[in-house]
Design an enzyme around this catalytic site. Structure first.
Site, short mmCIF file in Angstrom:
data_model
loop_
_atom_site.label_atom_id
_atom_site.label_comp_id
_atom_site.label_asym_id
_atom_site.label_seq_id
_atom_site.Cartn_x
_atom_site.Cartn_y
_atom_site.Cartn_z
N LYS A 1 -35.33 24.19 -60.64
CA LYS A 1 -34.30 24.04 -59.61
C LYS A 1 -32.91 24.26 -60.23
CE LYS A 1 -34.03 19.01 -60.27
NZ LYS A 1 -34.09 17.69 -59.62
N ARG B 1 -34.71 6.78 -52.55
CA ARG B 1 -34.11 8.07 -52.27
C ARG B 1 -35.04 8.73 -51.26
NH1 ARG B 1 -33.04 12.13 -57.27
NH2 ARG B 1 -35.32 12.14 -57.19
N HIS C 1 -41.52 8.83 -58.55
CA HIS C 1 -40.54 9.16 -59.60
C HIS C 1 -40.17 7.90 -60.37
CE1 HIS C 1 -37.55 11.39 -61.71
NE2 HIS C 1 -36.51 10.78 -61.16
N ARG D 1 -43.93 16.88 -64.26
CA ARG D 1 -42.78 17.66 -63.79
C ARG D 1 -41.71 17.64 -64.89
NH1 ARG D 1 -43.63 13.71 -60.01
NH2 ARG D 1 -41.61 12.79 -60.55
N TYR E 1 -0.84 23.94 -68.31
CA TYR E 1 -0.32 23.25 -67.13
C TYR E 1 0.17 21.85 -67.47
CZ TYR E 1 -2.20 26.77 -63.92
OH TYR E 1 -2.44 27.94 -63.24
N CYS F 1 -7.92 25.72 -67.84
CA CYS F 1 -7.57 26.44 -66.61
C CYS F 1 -8.84 26.91 -65.91
CB CYS F 1 -6.67 27.63 -66.93
SG CYS F 1 -5.25 27.25 -67.96
N MET F 2 -8.67 27.47 -64.73
CA MET F 2 -9.82 27.98 -63.99
C MET F 2 -10.54 29.08 -64.76
SD MET F 2 -10.04 29.64 -60.17
CE MET F 2 -9.81 28.08 -59.31
N ASP F 3 -9.77 29.95 -65.45
CA ASP F 3 -10.36 31.14 -66.05
C ASP F 3 -10.14 31.26 -67.55
OD1 ASP F 3 -10.86 32.06 -63.30
OD2 ASP F 3 -8.69 32.37 -63.26
#
Length: 380
Positions: A45, A139, A167, A226, A272, A320-322
């Site tokens: 997953k 859950r 689980h 699992r 920043y 930063c983002m990039d």
């Protein structure tokens, strides 16, 4: 995800290297821990915990793994579309209106409670299901105390019950009270199974363990295990101490290139918010990777490090983002185009996913599964 060579033009920014030989090693080691008759169910997953679901599942098929677990119907359809063979179990909820897709793509669905079972059964199309039993996590799952409802699920004529599972949600802990609680879970689950047998219900395949279940409770007899995070050679946290400590190998390394080097003088700031102010004349390198690629922003301002030329370099300023910036003042001969390692080995040093996750105040599972889609995956 495409398979690229290390000289690809697509690797001029940032990428993840996936070491398939290490995955094969981990499968062999983990299989040797399983009880007789227990099959490894590979949890793929969340894009195989960031490793690339299709490529990982294809490789696992090649080495004889034919049981998989995913979280959503979309993940299951994707695997089937790319030709993955074997059983694919959806661990999460699927709306009953999507039942024709479950049939079309030969997917097994988790029944999350009795009401869900009735809705799935009403479609008049037979499907394969596994019944989730709630033994305390609260859950998904029908409560282990609701024996009449669970018996009724077995009587649903359009549901082929192929499995029943629970689980062990504190199996990662070796504290005395958590061990006692896990044993209570097991007792409740086995009591339910005995009740079903006494009511002439033929039990399907049963599974209890995830990664930590195998490492701390290897003696449990079941049909499947699992295995998720351990399959990728990682544990959730560096503080976890398990009963069994197999020699697992990390499958993923994360790398980026230096795209700019600059010199700043004492008193100048970086990034920043002027979050970093140089206390000395400082040489910095800019890496072309950021939080949009999955690098936690919480590693800003010295909380995180990278490896370059076999040395540790602190992250300075805010991520930063990039891009992010590192201090290379004490590391010689760094130049544009050099490779920095954010996860993995560099010279005699290594930065592990567990280490980075702890510094980010999270777990390795989240760190890896959040690696961005614009990162190329290179399968070695």
């Amino acid at each position: 995800m495409r398979t690229l060579t290390l000289h690809s033009n697509n690797l001029d920014r940032a990428w993840a290297e996936i070491h398939l030989a290490n995955l094969g090693h981990n499968v062999k080691v983990l299989r040797n821990l399983l009880p007789h008759g227990c099959e490894l169910m590979a949890v793929v997953k969340a894009n195989a915990y960031g490793h690339g679901d299709v490529k990982i599942a294809r490789y696992l098929n090649r080495i004889g793994v034919f049981s998989f677990a995913v979280a959503t119907i979309e993940e299951g359809i994707r695997l089937r579309t790319y030709g993955i063979k074997g059983n694919i179990l959806i661990l999460g909820y699927t709306d009953p209106h999507r039942l024709p897709e479950l049939v079309r793509y030969r997917l097994s669905q988790t029944v999350v409670d009795y009401k869900h079972a009735k809705q799935l059964n009403a479609s008049e199309q037979p499907i394969s299901v596994h019944i989730k039993i709630d033994t305390g996590m609260h859950r998904l799952g029908e409560s282990c105390n609701n024996t009449a409802e669970i018996e009724s699920i077995f009587q649903c004529r359009n549901l082929r019950v192929c499995g029943i599972y629970t689980h062990l949600y504190v199996a990662d802990s070796t504290q005395e009270d958590d061990i006692a609680f896990t044993k209570e879970q097991l007792s409740d689950f086995y009591t339910l199974l005995e009740h079903l047998k006494q009511h002439r219900i033929k039990l399907p395949k049963m599974h209890i363990q995830s990664s930590y279940g195998i490492l701390n409770y290897p003696e449990l007899q079941c049909s499947y295990a699992r295995i998720g995070i351990a399959l990728y050679g990682v544990l959730s946290s560096p503080s976890n101490r398990t009963k069994i400590q197999p020699e697992l190998r990390p499958v993923l390394s994360l790398k980026s290139r230096v795209v700019l080097i600059r010199q700043i003088v004492a008193g100048e700031c970086v990034g920043y918010g002027r979050a970093f102010s140089a206390s000395r004349n400082t040489r910095i390198a800019v890496l072309s990777i950021g939080y949009a690629d999955g690098v936690p922003r919480s590693l800003s301002c010295g909380k995180g490090e990278v490896l370059i030329h076999g040395c540790r370099a602190p992250i300075i300023g805010r991520i930063c983002m990039d891009q992010l910036m590192i201090d290379i003042t004490d590391i010689h001969n760094v130049k544009r185009g050099d490779i920095a390692t954010l996860l993995g080995e560099g010279g005699s040093e290594v930065i592990t996913a567990e280490e980075v996750a702890a510094a980010s105040e999270t777990i390795a599972n989240e760190l890896l599964s959040r690696l961005g889609s614009r990162l190329e995956r290179v399968y070695l």
